[in-house]
Write an enzyme that holds these catalytic residues in place. Structure first.
Site, PDB file in Angstrom:
ATOM      1  N   HIS A 140      43.142  12.437  41.914  1.00  0.00           N
ATOM      2  CA  HIS A 140      43.188  11.748  40.629  1.00  0.00           C
ATOM      3  C   HIS A 140      44.072  10.521  40.830  1.00  0.00           C
ATOM      4  O   HIS A 140      45.060  10.587  41.572  1.00  0.00           O
ATOM      5  CB  HIS A 140      43.872  12.575  39.539  1.00  0.00           C
ATOM      6  CG  HIS A 140      43.217  13.871  39.190  1.00  0.00           C
ATOM      7  ND1 HIS A 140      43.515  15.050  39.821  1.00  0.00           N
ATOM      8  CD2 HIS A 140      42.315  14.179  38.231  1.00  0.00           C
ATOM      9  CE1 HIS A 140      42.821  16.029  39.274  1.00  0.00           C
ATOM     10  NE2 HIS A 140      42.079  15.534  38.305  1.00  0.00           N
ATOM     11  N   GLU A 306      32.170  24.042  39.443  1.00  0.00           N
ATOM     12  CA  GLU A 306      33.375  24.751  39.899  1.00  0.00           C
ATOM     13  C   GLU A 306      33.188  26.242  39.623  1.00  0.00           C
ATOM     14  O   GLU A 306      32.887  26.649  38.497  1.00  0.00           O
ATOM     15  CB  GLU A 306      34.612  24.216  39.166  1.00  0.00           C
ATOM     16  CG  GLU A 306      35.859  24.989  39.542  1.00  0.00           C
ATOM     17  CD  GLU A 306      37.151  24.272  39.171  1.00  0.00           C
ATOM     18  OE1 GLU A 306      37.184  23.034  39.262  1.00  0.00           O
ATOM     19  OE2 GLU A 306      38.101  24.958  38.788  1.00  0.00           O
TER      20      GLU A 306
HETATM   21  C1  XLS Z   1      40.367  21.409  36.055  1.00  0.00           C
HETATM   22  C2  XLS Z   1      39.431  20.722  36.924  1.00  0.00           C
HETATM   23  C3  XLS Z   1      40.002  19.512  37.637  1.00  0.00           C
HETATM   24  C4  XLS Z   1      38.895  18.646  38.158  1.00  0.00           C
HETATM   25  C5  XLS Z   1      39.324  17.268  38.505  1.00  0.00           C
HETATM   26  O1  XLS Z   1      40.157  22.534  35.648  1.00  0.00           O
HETATM   27  O2  XLS Z   1      38.898  21.630  37.834  1.00  0.00           O
HETATM   28  O3  XLS Z   1      40.848  19.917  38.661  1.00  0.00           O
HETATM   29  O4  XLS Z   1      38.271  19.198  39.260  1.00  0.00           O
HETATM   30  O5  XLS Z   1      39.821  16.597  37.410  1.00  0.00           O
HETATM   31 NI    NI Z   2      37.630  21.151  39.457  1.00  0.00          NI
HETATM   32 NI    NI Z   3      39.259  23.790  37.301  1.00  0.00          NI
END
Ligand code: XLS
Ligand code: NI
Ligand code: NI
Length: 474
Positions: A140, A306
């Protein structure tokens, strides 16, 4: 200089492998003793990790399943995986939780948020990546450079760190993706693109604009939008339609900016159902897809799935991956996992072989992830406080996925799971079935067939057999 004291010691953390070693300067492979390395080092670390076992097969500082150059299913392992290190968890994770202070007192940290500290941390990041033997990292904007009083000063800080990162990347390392941190600063408490305050919308746009520029400059291959606080805490004070319209306008602006600066990377949206808001707009893959479809953005974005977010939304990671894949939208994976007994985003490294095999099944069916890859998006537990633990965690996560890939190769070679699925749909592998699938059969014709055929004979689903076949590949 503190960096000079720290880094020689840090250099000693090499990863040995049953397979070829991917550790830059191999002055002291697998030797974790503080004395090793540059004799002029001033570092007198007190947090010296223990030496690992000497037996290669039992050495936890080694890859047992991941072998970057080995070809599996027609591709090198490193090309299936495209692993990357998440800067924020690895280098900004402090171990703090709502009940306790930070636990990770990394030797390169000085407790400040200064520019000098950011630079030292960046050096540590590249030492780590090189030792681990991966080619990618994710960040980030605000992880890598501190906020300043004005946006212009903050951008200048970012430029300094990006220049250093560019130098340290060398010719091999690149960002898998960059992203803008639009959730930590209090200005973003109501969201960024969905904030009711127009000044916040503008600030967020300026931040994304800059973050995309620096990602492009660093040779990044993707840019991620995780909707940090794009959601609501209560519908009583929220105009949901208006907020979603704003979010779409924001993403349209980002897609336009990408073209304007000639950034060819993929734009990725990362679904998550809740946390930090009660309801995040990008709930899951299907919700995000329908949003993109509705606003005419479906050709501009792909999804970053994710695993821990998948389970938070009540799905499995495999479900989310398959939903993205069959719609041509699987772009990247944040390969972490949650704890089945805990209901939030625990961001643990993936260690479940079964889950890793299902993840890799989707990846193989997708023909790989490039230009996306795997971002770990996982952190050490609060109680894991040795530098060595950073290595162990990544090695474990990489080996787990590598094992998953090897299992998929077994499943494909064996063929019986694929055969079982194909057999289930056998009745559609007919001329008439093909006509139905082609949308050419109307209800009258179907009624005639139903009358003619009588009661259908419905075969077993063979779930238990499928489970046996799957398990025997693990
Ligand atoms: C948060 C997210 C974050 C993103 C990137 O839960 O997983 O880490 O991957 O902003
Ligand atoms: Ni993430
Ligand atoms: Ni996450």
């Amino acid at each position: 200089m503190r960096a000079a004291r720290v880094l020689p010691w840090f250099l000693c953390l090499c990863v040995v492998s049953r397979y070829p070693i991917h550790c830059g300067a191999q002055t002291c492979p697998a030797d974790l003793q503080t004395e090793c390395g540059d004799p002029s080092s001033e570092w007198e670390g007190s947090s010296s990790p223990e030496s690992p076992q000497s037996s290669m097969s039992k050495n936890p500082m080694s890859y047992r399943w991941y072998n970057a150059e080995e070809e599996i299913l027609g591709k090198k392992m490193k090309d299936w995986m495209r692993f990357s290190v998440a800067f924020w968890h690895t280098f900004r994770g402090t171990g703090a939780d709502p009940f306790g202070a930070p636990t990770k007192l990394w030797p390169w940290e000085d407790g400040t948020n200064s520019l000098a500290m950011a630079k030292r941390r960046m050096r540590a990041n590249f030492e780590f990546i090189n030792k681990l033997g991966v080619d990618r990292w994710c960040f980030h904007d605000r992880d890598i450079a501190p906020d300043a009083k004005t946006l212009a000063e903050t951008n200048a800080n970012l430029d300094e760190l990006v220049a250093l990162a560019k130098e340290l990347q060398g010719s091999k390392i690149r960002p898998l993706w960059g992203t803008a941190q639009l959730f930590m600063h209090p200005r973003y408490m109501h969201g960024a693109a969905t904030s009711p305050e127009v000044g916040v919308y503008a600030y967020a746009a300026a931040q994304v604009k800059k973050a995309m520029e620096v990602t492009h400059f660093l040779g990044g291959e993707n840019f991620v939008f995780w909707g940090g606080r794009e959601g609501y805490q209560t519908l009583l004070n929220t105009d949901m339609k208006r907020e979603l319209d704003h979010m779409a306008a924001f993403l349209r602006g980002a897609a336009d900016w990408k073209k304007k600066i000639g950034f060819n990377g993929t734009l990725l949206i990362e679904p998550k159902p809740q946390e930090p808001t009660k309801h995040q707009y990008d709930w899951d893959a299907a919700t995000t897809m329908s949003f993109l479809q509705k606003y005419g953005l479906i050709d501009e974005f792909k999804l970053n799935i994710e695993c821990n977010h998948a389970t938070l939304s009540g799905h499995s990671c495999h479900h989310e991956l398959e939903t993205a894949r069959i719609n041509g939208l699987l772009g990247n994976i944040d390969a972490n996992t949650g704890d089945p007994q805990i209901g939030w985003d625990t961001d643990q490294f993936l260690t479940d072989i079964g889950e890793a095999t299902l993840v890799m099944l989707s990846v193989v069916r997708n023909g790989g992830l490039a230009p996306g890859g795997f971002n770990f998006d996982a952190k050490l537990r609060r109680e894991s406080t040795d530098v060595e633990d950073l290595f162990l965690a990544h090695i474990s996560g990489m080996d787990t996925l590598a094992r998953g890939l090897r299992n998929v190769a077994k499943l494909i070679e064996d063929g019986s799971l694929g055969e079982l699925v194909k057999r289930r749909y056998h009745s559609f592998d007919t001329e008439f079935g093909a006509q139905i699938e082609g949308g050419k059969v109307d209800f009258e014709t179907l009624e005639k067939k139903a009358m003619e055929w009588g009661e259908p004979v419905v075969p077993s689903g063979k779930q238990e057999l499928a489970e046996i076949i799957f398990q025997s590949a693990l």
